[in-house]
Design a protein around this motif. Structure first.
Motif, short mmCIF file in Angstrom:
data_model
loop_
_atom_site.label_atom_id
_atom_site.label_comp_id
_atom_site.label_asym_id
_atom_site.label_seq_id
_atom_site.Cartn_x
_atom_site.Cartn_y
_atom_site.Cartn_z
N GLY A 1 0.98 -1.12 0.15
CA GLY A 1 -0.05 0.07 0.13
C GLY A 1 0.76 1.34 -0.15
N ILE A 2 1.93 1.22 0.63
CA ILE A 2 2.61 2.37 0.81
C ILE A 2 3.54 2.64 -0.56
CG2 ILE A 2 5.05 3.25 1.83
CD1 ILE A 2 4.20 1.83 4.45
N GLN A 3 3.93 1.50 -1.12
CA GLN A 3 4.54 1.65 -2.45
C GLN A 3 3.53 2.23 -3.36
OE1 GLN A 3 6.07 -2.03 -4.23
NE2 GLN A 3 7.79 -1.10 -5.25
N ALA A 4 2.26 1.49 -3.39
CA ALA A 4 1.24 2.26 -4.37
C ALA A 4 1.38 3.80 -4.16
CB ALA A 4 -0.05 1.51 -4.16
N VAL A 5 1.09 4.16 -3.06
CA VAL A 5 0.84 5.68 -2.94
C VAL A 5 2.22 6.32 -3.40
CG1 VAL A 5 0.78 7.43 -1.19
CG2 VAL A 5 -0.55 5.41 -0.70
N MET A 6 3.41 5.87 -3.06
CA MET A 6 4.71 6.49 -3.47
C MET A 6 4.84 6.53 -4.94
SD MET A 6 5.77 7.80 -0.73
CE MET A 6 4.43 8.06 -0.40
N GLN A 7 4.39 5.54 -5.66
CA GLN A 7 4.30 5.44 -7.01
C GLN A 7 3.63 6.43 -7.60
OE1 GLN A 7 3.38 1.13 -7.73
NE2 GLN A 7 5.41 0.90 -8.22
#
Length: 144
Positions: free
Chosen positions: A38-44
């Motif tokens: 989830g964090i990675q999706a936000v950062m992308q």
């Protein structure tokens, strides 16, 4: 913007409570953000928006976007109480020669808020993360 003052208020409040929130054994924020994926999706989403934003694009024109997503993911994962360890350059060193002002920092927070909203991060979890990240402004802002 849905909540234009929310991020700035969270940053101001967090500056008063400081680094006490930076590291905790509680992983509830990590879970609220959807764990590492989830964090990675936000950062992308965030990095995509940063390079498209006219105010932010100049700061990121020579940046390896994939590496930036990875570093931001690790950093926020750690801040959220997840199992990640940020191994990147310290914020003060990374931003020393970038001439970042308060207006630039606030614009970055606005873009982050857009990404959090777009990825469905709950309001309380957004503010909790902003509170944990807020003390970094001292190392990122390098000019008035």
């Amino acid at each position: 913007m849905k909540h234009p003052l929310r991020a700035l208020l969270a940053l101001t409040a967090a500056g008063l409570i400081g680094a006490a929130h930076a590291q905790t054994a509680d992983d509830s924020l990590y879970r609220a953000w959807g764990q590492k994926a989830g964090i990675q999706a936000v950062m992308q989403d965030f990095v995509t928006r940063l390079v498209a934003d006219a105010r932010m694009a100049p700061f990121f024109k020579n940046t390896n976007r994939d590496n930036l997503v990875t570093q931001l993911t690790e950093q926020l994962c750690q801040q959220a109480g997840g199992p990640c360890v940020y191994k990147g350059v310290p914020m003060k060193e990374a931003h020393a020669d970038m001439a970042i002002g308060r207006r630039d920092f606030n614009a970055l927070v606005e873009v982050l808020q857009q990404s959090m909203d777009a990825r469905g991060i709950p309001f309380d979890a957004q503010n909790a993360m902003l509170a944990r990240l807020a003390p970094m402004h001292r190392d990122v802002i390098t000019r008035d």
